[in-house]
Motif scaffolding. Structure first.
Motif, PDB file in Angstrom:
ATOM      1  N   LEU A 131       9.256 103.428  16.073  1.00 50.15           N
ATOM      2  CA  LEU A 131       8.957 104.403  15.202  1.00 50.15           C
ATOM      3  C   LEU A 131       7.838 105.004  15.603  1.00 50.15           C
ATOM      4  N   LEU A 132       6.724 104.492  15.662  1.00 53.12           N
ATOM      5  CA  LEU A 132       5.262 104.859  15.940  1.00 53.12           C
ATOM      6  C   LEU A 132       5.166 105.605  17.252  1.00 53.12           C
ATOM      7  N   ALA A 133       5.854 105.155  18.097  1.00 54.83           N
ATOM      8  CA  ALA A 133       5.768 105.672  19.526  1.00 54.83           C
ATOM      9  C   ALA A 133       6.407 107.085  19.629  1.00 54.83           C
ATOM     10  N   ASP A 134       7.491 107.355  18.776  1.00 53.14           N
ATOM     11  CA  ASP A 134       8.246 108.568  18.794  1.00 53.14           C
ATOM     12  C   ASP A 134       7.694 109.447  17.576  1.00 53.14           C
ATOM     13  N   SER A 135       6.710 109.175  16.844  1.00 56.65           N
ATOM     14  CA  SER A 135       6.472 109.954  15.676  1.00 56.65           C
ATOM     15  C   SER A 135       4.821 110.482  15.867  1.00 56.65           C
ATOM     16  N   ASP A 136       4.754 111.765  15.484  1.00 51.40           N
ATOM     17  CA  ASP A 136       3.385 112.154  15.131  1.00 51.40           C
ATOM     18  C   ASP A 136       3.097 111.777  13.968  1.00 51.40           C
ATOM     19  N   VAL A 137       1.904 110.802  13.880  1.00 56.18           N
ATOM     20  CA  VAL A 137       1.396 110.013  12.471  1.00 56.18           C
ATOM     21  C   VAL A 137       0.189 110.457  12.527  1.00 56.18           C
ATOM     22  N   THR A 138      -0.106 110.960  11.227  1.00 55.00           N
ATOM     23  CA  THR A 138      -1.532 111.526  10.803  1.00 55.00           C
ATOM     24  C   THR A 138      -2.540 110.361  10.347  1.00 55.00           C
ATOM     25  N   PRO A 139      -3.551 110.613  10.397  1.00 51.85           N
ATOM     26  CA  PRO A 139      -4.469 109.626  10.009  1.00 51.85           C
ATOM     27  C   PRO A 139      -4.095 109.042   8.468  1.00 51.85           C
ATOM     28  N   GLU A 140      -3.786 109.986   7.775  1.00 48.02           N
ATOM     29  CA  GLU A 140      -3.496 109.430   6.445  1.00 48.02           C
ATOM     30  C   GLU A 140      -2.054 108.547   6.430  1.00 48.02           C
ATOM     31  N   GLU A 141      -1.260 108.952   7.162  1.00 44.12           N
ATOM     32  CA  GLU A 141      -0.008 107.886   7.393  1.00 44.12           C
ATOM     33  C   GLU A 141      -0.526 106.540   7.997  1.00 44.12           C
ATOM     34  N   ILE A 142      -1.435 106.559   8.756  1.00 44.46           N
ATOM     35  CA  ILE A 142      -1.891 105.444   9.511  1.00 44.46           C
ATOM     36  C   ILE A 142      -2.614 104.388   8.398  1.00 44.46           C
ATOM     37  N   ALA A 143      -3.461 105.088   7.460  1.00 43.71           N
ATOM     38  CA  ALA A 143      -4.095 104.370   6.561  1.00 43.71           C
ATOM     39  C   ALA A 143      -3.088 103.704   5.642  1.00 43.71           C
ATOM     40  N   ARG A 144      -2.149 104.335   5.231  1.00 45.92           N
ATOM     41  CA  ARG A 144      -0.996 103.917   4.444  1.00 45.92           C
ATOM     42  C   ARG A 144      -0.231 103.141   4.739  1.00 45.92           C
ATOM     43  N   LEU A 145      -0.142 103.075   6.380  1.00 45.66           N
ATOM     44  CA  LEU A 145       0.787 101.847   6.861  1.00 45.66           C
ATOM     45  C   LEU A 145      -0.232 100.790   6.917  1.00 45.66           C
ATOM     46  N   LYS A 146      -1.445 100.743   7.363  1.00 47.56           N
ATOM     47  CA  LYS A 146      -2.554  99.597   7.264  1.00 47.56           C
ATOM     48  C   LYS A 146      -2.284  98.986   5.834  1.00 47.56           C
TER      49      LYS A 146
ATOM     50  N   GLN B 283       9.379  95.474  16.718  1.00 49.55           N
ATOM     51  CA  GLN B 283       9.682  96.240  17.666  1.00 49.55           C
ATOM     52  C   GLN B 283      10.241  97.754  17.123  1.00 49.55           C
ATOM     53  N   MET B 284      10.716  97.361  15.765  1.00 50.11           N
ATOM     54  CA  MET B 284      11.364  98.571  15.229  1.00 50.11           C
ATOM     55  C   MET B 284      10.161  99.555  14.686  1.00 50.11           C
ATOM     56  N   VAL B 285       9.116  98.921  14.166  1.00 46.22           N
ATOM     57  CA  VAL B 285       8.033  99.872  13.793  1.00 46.22           C
ATOM     58  C   VAL B 285       7.228 100.460  14.890  1.00 46.22           C
ATOM     59  N   ALA B 286       7.131  99.661  16.325  1.00 44.21           N
ATOM     60  CA  ALA B 286       6.800 100.207  17.507  1.00 44.21           C
ATOM     61  C   ALA B 286       7.383 101.297  18.036  1.00 44.21           C
TER      62      ALA B 286
ATOM     63  N   ASP C  75      19.873  96.942   7.939  1.00 45.00           N
ATOM     64  CA  ASP C  75      21.145  96.990   8.852  1.00 45.00           C
ATOM     65  C   ASP C  75      20.719  97.595  10.088  1.00 45.00           C
ATOM     66  N   LEU C  76      20.111  98.678  10.160  1.00 46.18           N
ATOM     67  CA  LEU C  76      19.680  99.317  11.312  1.00 46.18           C
ATOM     68  C   LEU C  76      18.631  98.439  12.168  1.00 46.18           C
ATOM     69  N   ALA C  77      17.684  97.791  11.376  1.00 47.44           N
ATOM     70  CA  ALA C  77      16.935  96.857  12.189  1.00 47.44           C
ATOM     71  C   ALA C  77      17.708  95.775  12.518  1.00 47.44           C
ATOM     72  N   SER C  78      18.647  95.169  12.323  1.00 49.95           N
ATOM     73  CA  SER C  78      19.175  94.130  12.648  1.00 49.95           C
ATOM     74  C   SER C  78      20.054  94.576  13.991  1.00 49.95           C
ATOM     75  N   ARG C  79      20.896  95.685  13.645  1.00 46.45           N
ATOM     76  CA  ARG C  79      21.920  95.894  14.811  1.00 46.45           C
ATOM     77  C   ARG C  79      21.022  96.580  16.080  1.00 46.45           C
ATOM     78  N   LEU C  80      19.910  97.481  15.935  1.00 43.87           N
ATOM     79  CA  LEU C  80      19.220  98.039  17.208  1.00 43.87           C
ATOM     80  C   LEU C  80      18.005  97.118  17.569  1.00 43.87           C
ATOM     81  N   PHE C  81      17.580  96.354  16.811  1.00 48.59           N
ATOM     82  CA  PHE C  81      16.293  95.669  17.155  1.00 48.59           C
ATOM     83  C   PHE C  81      16.398  94.018  16.956  1.00 48.59           C
TER      84      PHE C  81
END
Length: 131
Positions: free
Chosen positions: A102-117, A97-100, A85-91
């Motif tokens: 989230l990534l731009a406004d977050s401190d992401v660790t290398p472990e989190e990047i690996a999990r995202l990949k 665009q939503m993931v971009a 619902d949030l993705a639909s209403r905001l993006f």
């Protein structure tokens, strides 16, 4: 889950207590919320639980003078629906665009990047196998 579920902040906090505990009395919900720096009156929580039951989010059984509440909604289903619902209403439904955002406004660790990949690879495989 039938129908669209949008939980307000307090409703979500109450549901989180019920999801974590499985079931709880008004007093137990109040104690859990107070421990999370959210002190509320017993009557406020009782009223909210009653309303949430009317809305079909939970149910109760009585033991003596106490009502014991349990969730009827599943955490995963509510999370998926609220994020969709949030993705639909905001993006406009644009997941990229939503993931971009989230990534731009977050401190992401290398472990989190690996999990995202890995999540992206798994989704690519799912889409490819589904064709």
């Amino acid at each position: 889950m039938t129908g669209q579920v949008r939980l307000a902040e307090l409703q979500l906090a109450i549901m989180s207590v019920l999801w974590d505990e499985g079931e709880a009395t008004v007093a137990q919900v109040r104690e859990a919320l107070e421990a999370a720096d959210r002190p509320l009156a017993h009557t406020t929580i009782a009223t909210m639980l009653s309303r949430m039951e009317t809305e079909g989010h939970l149910e109760h059984r009585s033991e003596g003078r106490a009502n014991i509440y349990r969730p009827l909604l599943h955490r995963d289903a509510v999370s998926r629906e609220m994020v969709s619902d949030l993705a639909s209403r905001l993006f406009g439904g644009d997941v990229t665009q939503m993931v971009a955002h989230l990534l731009a406004d977050s401190d992401v660790t290398p472990e989190e990047i690996a999990r995202l990949k890995k999540l992206v690879r798994d989704k690519e495989k799912e889409v490819k196998d589904g064709q």
